[in-house]
Design an enzyme around this catalytic site. Structure first.
Site, PDB file in Angstrom:
ATOM      1  N   LEU A  73      71.453  40.302  43.424  1.00 51.30           N
ATOM      2  CA  LEU A  73      72.789  39.825  43.067  1.00 51.30           C
ATOM      3  C   LEU A  73      73.763  40.984  42.829  1.00 51.30           C
ATOM      4  O   LEU A  73      74.940  40.907  43.183  1.00 51.30           O
ATOM      5  CB  LEU A  73      72.682  38.950  41.811  1.00 51.30           C
ATOM      6  N   CYS A  74      73.243  42.069  42.239  1.00 51.29           N
ATOM      7  CA  CYS A  74      74.149  43.178  41.939  1.00 51.29           C
ATOM      8  C   CYS A  74      74.610  43.877  43.226  1.00 51.29           C
ATOM      9  O   CYS A  74      75.730  44.365  43.296  1.00 51.29           O
ATOM     10  CB  CYS A  74      73.506  44.158  40.970  1.00 51.29           C
ATOM     11  N   THR A  75      73.740  43.894  44.239  1.00 53.31           N
ATOM     12  CA  THR A  75      74.143  44.448  45.537  1.00 53.31           C
ATOM     13  C   THR A  75      75.256  43.596  46.126  1.00 53.31           C
ATOM     14  O   THR A  75      76.283  44.106  46.585  1.00 53.31           O
ATOM     15  CB  THR A  75      72.941  44.454  46.508  1.00 53.31           C
TER      16      THR A  75
ATOM     17  N   ASN B 146      78.446  44.203  43.938  1.00 59.07           N
ATOM     18  CA  ASN B 146      79.079  45.510  43.787  1.00 59.07           C
ATOM     19  C   ASN B 146      78.887  46.512  44.903  1.00 59.07           C
ATOM     20  O   ASN B 146      79.753  47.327  45.139  1.00 59.07           O
ATOM     21  CB  ASN B 146      78.591  46.163  42.491  1.00 59.07           C
TER      22      ASN B 146
ATOM     23  N   CYS C  14      71.753  39.146  36.960  1.00 54.63           N
ATOM     24  CA  CYS C  14      71.101  40.002  37.946  1.00 54.63           C
ATOM     25  C   CYS C  14      69.756  40.463  37.396  1.00 54.63           C
ATOM     26  O   CYS C  14      69.672  41.419  36.640  1.00 54.63           O
ATOM     27  CB  CYS C  14      71.969  41.210  38.293  1.00 54.63           C
TER      28      CYS C  14
END
EC number: 6.2.1.64
Lengths: 537, 449, 182
Positions: free
Chosen positions: B216-218, B221, C110
């Site tokens: 999700l962070c990829t 961001n 995340c």
């Protein structure tokens, strides 16, 4: 509220209809399919199964050649005949019912026995993209094989005999640019970094970065830096053996940042660099298969009849020998890796630009060759060479053998067959059985076991022994298998035909699109055990 | 064997049309099933008695129906909950442009019945979950061509729940074999499941590839691939902007167009190339490439196995075949192993005798803890009543314990438990949940077993 | 090897006699979640809430950290396990607005085992521990809330103050956070 989006050009009805297959062979593969013309000899259950899986994805056109009238038995194994059609020409009804599957496909038929047609009009079959022949007796098969071999038209022969299926592809030469390998190492050139890559990596100062940036540098950067350092200390050599690679991994591990307590930070990019050591330290080279292509006669000695594939192969060879310094053009794709966007995209562009630079050189060389051979300037487009260079490491050339030669007792397959027959798990025994059936048919004009199993077992055994004798094979016809084949009595199981039909259709699509590697050259399916095997004659 | 008209009843199987099949069924051979006895009766069974259920009328389903009909089967049912879409027509050969929007099951059945006289395909335009055990029990063999793991697991659970055991011995008349096929592009697999005997879907759940997901962070961001941009719009931007006041519908072109536009903006912003409409469509709908040929091969393989099971003419596939024709044609056949700890099939339903429905739940729990063969510590118990899950008692979860504590004082009758009700019991003493089937004497049941 | 059908066996009809065990069986997902829930071994900072005790697939997890930046706060997560559990992970969202580098303002979390690193052998318990860890060790390397991550990286004091401000209820920058102190 969202603004109405512009209608995308890719949303045409056709691209929607064929969407699920366009994702495999692309619009260019589809275009090749839509301009081809396939001939089917004999619209048996197996024959129409093959055509079904070609009509659905939309070949351009088909022609059925079949002189038979529809029988009751046909209805039990062929979906593309209907009950009211008994007595009518099989070619006609099958054509009608197959055409009904897809209005994008054209189809016609010749209600004539293939043998006669071949006799009266020997060139009839040489105008097709591919010819698919079902249930053809040796008497017709051999001249057809010779004629298509001479004309360089691929021929696929298929059989469905009880629980056994068979397909044989005859082609002189087939070239594949896009073979779509299932797995492939990335082409990173860390052992032979090109100047732009070296400049880029050298310009990055890992030590001056804050932790966040340090943990988001694409792994190629620290890996190449470490590799350069290693080589300067090891006489320019790459880490070669297990121990050296382990030591090299340690060197990379040392570059991971430590926190204030001296514990290494979690830097996924460095872990990726360590995992990449195995393939990244392999010297970049050219596979044996591609080397063979570059050394091939067709590549070295171009003529005005040379196919674009060979002209591009020659341009590639010249590139390798000159600008490439022994290497193929860079593939240009960068696998995904832990990285921030800008760092990754910058690196990706460096790989892409270098790859384009290589492709441009190859294209210029190809243009030069085209000009020199006196061919049309637009024979090879820039897009063609780009695609060719992108796939340079997985090019494939398949050179086949003719069925006429295979059936000639003087051909040297005897030891191969004998050796396979000695292996109890090999399906070669069914190849021999099916050849025996051909011989039986030629001699008695019926299939073994069609009327009398016991009597035919002896006769089929005789046929097979004769064959083995002709080939000089020491093996004997195995009783169980002879019995099993006679039990079938030449019957056709629909589900066996459907299996082989699907396989043959896909092989035809490979030949037509020039993508994916075809079977070379004989395929046997055993529905009893659900096993298959490929043999090369 | 006695082949009188009385047993045959119907002479259809003697038609010349079926002479191909008859050769194999009326003659013995060296590679037959050891118990195979050649006879005309076998085809008669296939044609007039054997009931086959086809699950899915899509790429595999269309092929299966054709294959089964031409292998003599006549009593065929087909279930499919979908309607026909333009993108089906490159392989689902029983459908035409004019059929778009109609139920797949209906159109497929109609086509087969018209083409193959005597064949009686019964369509069900519904979900597999709409039918109960009574429905599924009527079939001899089930063959599935599904694109959903959830549906496969559900069917697997269903055929396992139909098994019954006498004194620990499987009652083979309750066994319904399942033949299952799947394809993706040029790859496919076919397998035979003998529930309770060979590996089931749940035993080999790890054979299904996990769905491709990105961190999700990829996505949020550090996007690098066009897929990251599409996932961003799908997972984050859609929820924030809610452009159509509803969840994403992959079949709504307005939705896809919106995602395409926004993903394009994002890709431009991050300088990411390669974002096409086709890719957006594929990622949003999780499209799996499909061609006619692979479906033909896998469905053919499944149909052969159905015929083997019905006729015993050969041993069935044992038990898994993979197929790949990317490079030549490759197949591999092997025996997938039964997982001894399988959640679904190692769970032989155990019988739990209770004296009557007036027993209290607390007493039942005590007996599970005291019973020398279980010696449970703190069992949590749930059940299914009228198709709904019901938690009877979970001792270790405070919020549930508080709200189910009352149940301990209730009798089994009061809790809605009857003879044959299943209790799902989880306890630290066992790596799996155990299923108990309650056996209680019925008050007016005079039959003694 | 068994032979499935004897020819004597005639038509199977829908009206075959009902037998013991003909009620609907629980799904594999249900069997597995029952086990997961009954064996939840919650750290003392965590508790669960089941809005419907009969539906074990849907519940809330409440985390009240007793150390670290988020000490004294109370954070609710919604869990929803689908019919494909455990082939697919449960869907988890943070229902409390939180100033956290790995949780965005829409509640997306995340955590690798919630997506790309999920495996069927993992359990609800593994996720609980993963979430608890996020509060003890917020990870600024892979942020979902970039601003929070940058503050954490560059100025831990300020980050701590921001977390406090958010938990007490108030603005951090232009974003308003609801009070979530225990």
């Amino acid at each position: 509220m969202a603004s109405p989006a512009p209608k995308s050009p890719e949303q045409s009805e056709k691209s929607k209809k064929y969407d699920r297959q366009l994702r495999l062979w692309g619009d260019h593969g589809q275009a090749a399919l839509e301009t081809c013309h396939v001939c089917l000899i004999n619209a048996t259950g197996l024959g129409t199964e093959v055509l079904k899986s070609l009509v659905l994805p939309a070949i351009g056109a088909f022609t059925i050649v079949d002189g038979k009238k529809i029988t009751e038995e046909d209805l039990g194994t062929n979906f593309f005949l209907d009950v009211d059609s008994v007595g009518k020409p099989r070619a006609q009804i099958a054509t009608q019912l197959l055409l009904e599957l897809n209005p994008d496909v054209k189809g016609d038929y010749v209600d004539e026995c293939p043998e006669q047609l071949l006799e009266n009009n020997p060139n009839f079959f040489t105008h097709f993209t591919v010819v698919i022949a079902i249930a053809l007796s040796e008497r017709v098969l051999i001249p057809l094989s010779k004629s298509l071999w001479a004309a360089n038209v691929p021929l696929i022969v298929a059989k469905s005999c009880g629980l056994i299926g068979y397909a044989r592809i005859q082609l002189r030469e087939h070239t594949v640019v896009e073979s779509h390998p299932d797995t492939q190492n990335p082409d990173l050139r860390l052992d032979r970094p090109f100047p732009a890559l070296l400049r880029h990596v050298e310009s990055i100062d890992l030590d001056g970065m804050d932790l966040k940036d340090h943990a988001h540098v694409p792994y190629v950067v620290p890996l190449l830096k470490c590799l350069q350092a290693w080589r300067s200390q090891h006489g320019g050599n790459l880490p070669a053996n297990y121990k050296e690679k382990e030591n090299f991994r340690m060197e990379i591990r040392k570059c991971i940042r430590l926190n204030e307590d001296g514990v290494p930070e979690a830097e996924e990019n460095f872990e990726e660099a360590i995992r990449a050591v195995n393939f990244a330290t392999l010297p970049t080279g050219i596979s044996k298969d591609v080397q063979d292509i570059l050394k091939d006669d067709s590549c070295i000695n171009l003529t005005s009849k040379s196919k674009p594939f060979w002209i591009m192969a020659r341009a590639l060879q010249d590139f390798v020998a000159n600008e490439g310094e022994g290497l193929l053009p860079l593939r240009g794709s960068l696998p995904d890796m832990t990285a921030d966007t800008t760092g990754y995209i910058a690196l990706q562009q460096i790989y892409q630009q270098e790859s384009l630079r290589c492709a441009e050189i190859v294209h210029r060389r190809a243009q030069h060759l085209v000009h020199h051979l006196g061919l049309a300037d637009d024979l090879i487009t820039e897009a063609d060479t780009r695609l060719f260079c992108k796939h340079a490491s997985d090019l494939a050339v398949v050179r086949g053998t003719s069925i006429a030669d295979e059936y000639d007792p003087k051909t040297p397959n005897a030891s191969y067959i004998t050796q396979q027959l000695d292996d109890p798990t090999s399906l070669m025994v069914y190849y021999v059985m099916l050849r025996g059936v051909d011989k039986f048919y030629a001699e008695y004009n019926t299939y073994p076991g069609e009327f009398n199993v016991e009597a035919d077992i002896v006769k089929l055994k005789g046929c097979i022994s004769k064959l083995l004798g002709e080939w000089g094979c020491t093996s004997v016809a195995k009783d169980d298998y002879v019995h099993e084949i006679c039990r079938y009595g030449g019957s056709e199981w629909h589900s066996v035909s459907a299996f082989i039909g699907g396989c043959v259709a896909q092989e035809a699509i490979k030949l037509i699109t020039g993508q994916y590697k075809p079977v070379n050259n004989t395929f046997i399916y055993d529905a009893i055990t659900s096993n298959t095997e490929t043999f090369t004659f | 064997m006695d082949i009188g008209n009385e047993t045959l009843g119907n002479q259809d199987h003697l038609q010349r049309r079926w002479s191909h099949l008859r050769k194999l069924l009326e003659r013995s051979g060296p590679f037959c099933h050891p118990d195979f006895e050649p006879s005309a009766e076998i085809l008669n069974f296939v044609m007039s008695s054997c009931k086959v259920l086809v699950i899915g009328a899509g790429g595999l389903g269309c092929e299966l129906l054709k294959n089964l009909a031409l292998m003599g089967f006549r009593e065929i049912h087909v279930i499919d909950m979908d309607t026909i879409d333009l993108s089906n027509l490159n392989r689902q050969f029983l459908f035409r442009i004019k059929d778009i929007g109609k139920p797949k099951a209906d159109v497929a059945a109609e086509f087969i019945n018209a083409r193959i006289p005597g064949c009686k395909v019964t369509p069900h335009y519904s979900k597999i979950q709409d039918f109960d055990e009574e429905f599924y029990r009527q079939f001899h063999i089930i063959v599935s061509g599904l694109d959903s793991i959830v549906a496969r697991r559900w069917m697997n659970g269903m055929i396992l729940s139909l098994l019954s055991y006498n004194e620990g011995e499987l009652d083979q008349s309750t066994l319904i074999p399942m033949v299952d096929g799947g394809t993706e592009g040029f790859k496919g697999n076919a397998r035979v499941i003998l529930p309770g005997i060979s590996a089931c879907i749940e035993c080999t759940l790890d054979l299904f590839p996990p769905q491709v997901t990105y961190p999700l962070c990829t996505i949020a961001n550090t996007p690098r691939l066009p897929e990251h941009c599409i996932e961003y719009v799908k997972l984050i931007q859609w929820g924030k902007e809610n452009p159509f006041d509803c969840p994403i519908d992959g079949d709504d072109p307005n939705h896809i167009n919106w995602i395409y536009e926004k993903a394009q903006e994002r890709a431009r912003q991050f300088n990411i190339g390669g974002l096409t409409f086709r890719l957006v469509h594929g990622v949003v709908k999780n499209i799996i490439p499909a061609v006619a040929s692979t479906n033909a091969v896998i469905a053919a393989s499944c149909a052969t196995e159905v015929f083997k099971l019905a006729s015993s003419c050969c041993l069935p596939l044992n038990n898994y075949m993979v197929f790949n024709d990317v490079d030549g044609i490759y197949t591999y056949t092997y025996e997938a192993e039964k997982n001894p700890d399988c959640l679904a099939c190692s769970n032989n339903v155990k019988t739990l005798d209770v004296k009557d429905g007036n027993m209290k739940l607390q007493e039942l729990i005590d007996s599970l803890c005291e019973n020398p063969s279980y010696q449970m510590k703190s069992p949590g118990i749930t059940t299914v009543i009228d198709g709904k899950n019901k938690t009877l008692y979970l001792p270790l979860i405070k919020s549930i314990e508080e709200r189910t504590r009352e149940n301990l004082k209730k009798t089994l009758n009061e809790l809605g438990l009857k003879n044959g009700s299943q209790l799902i019991v989880a306890d630290v003493t066992n790596p799996n949940t155990i299923i108990f089937s309650l056996r209680m004497p019925k008050e007016n049941d005079m039959v003694v077993e | 090897m068994i032979k499935l059908f004897s020819l004597k066996q005639q038509k199977k009809d829908g009206e075959s006699a009902p037998r013991v065990g003909n009620q609907k069986k629980a799904s594999a997902a249900q069997l597995r979640i029952t086990k997961d829930i009954n064996e939840l071994n919650l750290p003392k900072t965590c508790s669960t809430e089941f809005p419907d005790p009969d539906d074990l697939l849907t519940f809330k997890l409440i985390i009240c950290p007793d150390e670290g930046f988020y000490r004294g706060g109370k954070f609710a997560f919604s869990f929803k396990a689908g019919p494909n559990y455990p082939h697919e992970p449960p869907k988890v969202k943070c229902e409390t607005q939180v100033y956290h580098p790995n949780i965005d303002l829409e509640g997306n979390v995340c955590l690798n085992i919630l997506r790309e690193d999920w495996k069927p052998v993992l359990t609800v318990n593994s996720i609980v521990y993963g979430l608890q860890y996020l509060f003890l060790e917020p990870n600024p390397e892979d942020p979902l809330n970039k601003e929070a991550a940058e503050v954490l990286q560059n100025n831990r004091r300020l980050f701590e103050q921001n977390v406090q401000k958010a938990m007490r209820g108030g603005y951090v920058g232009s974003v308003f956070f609801e009070r979530c102190l225990k």
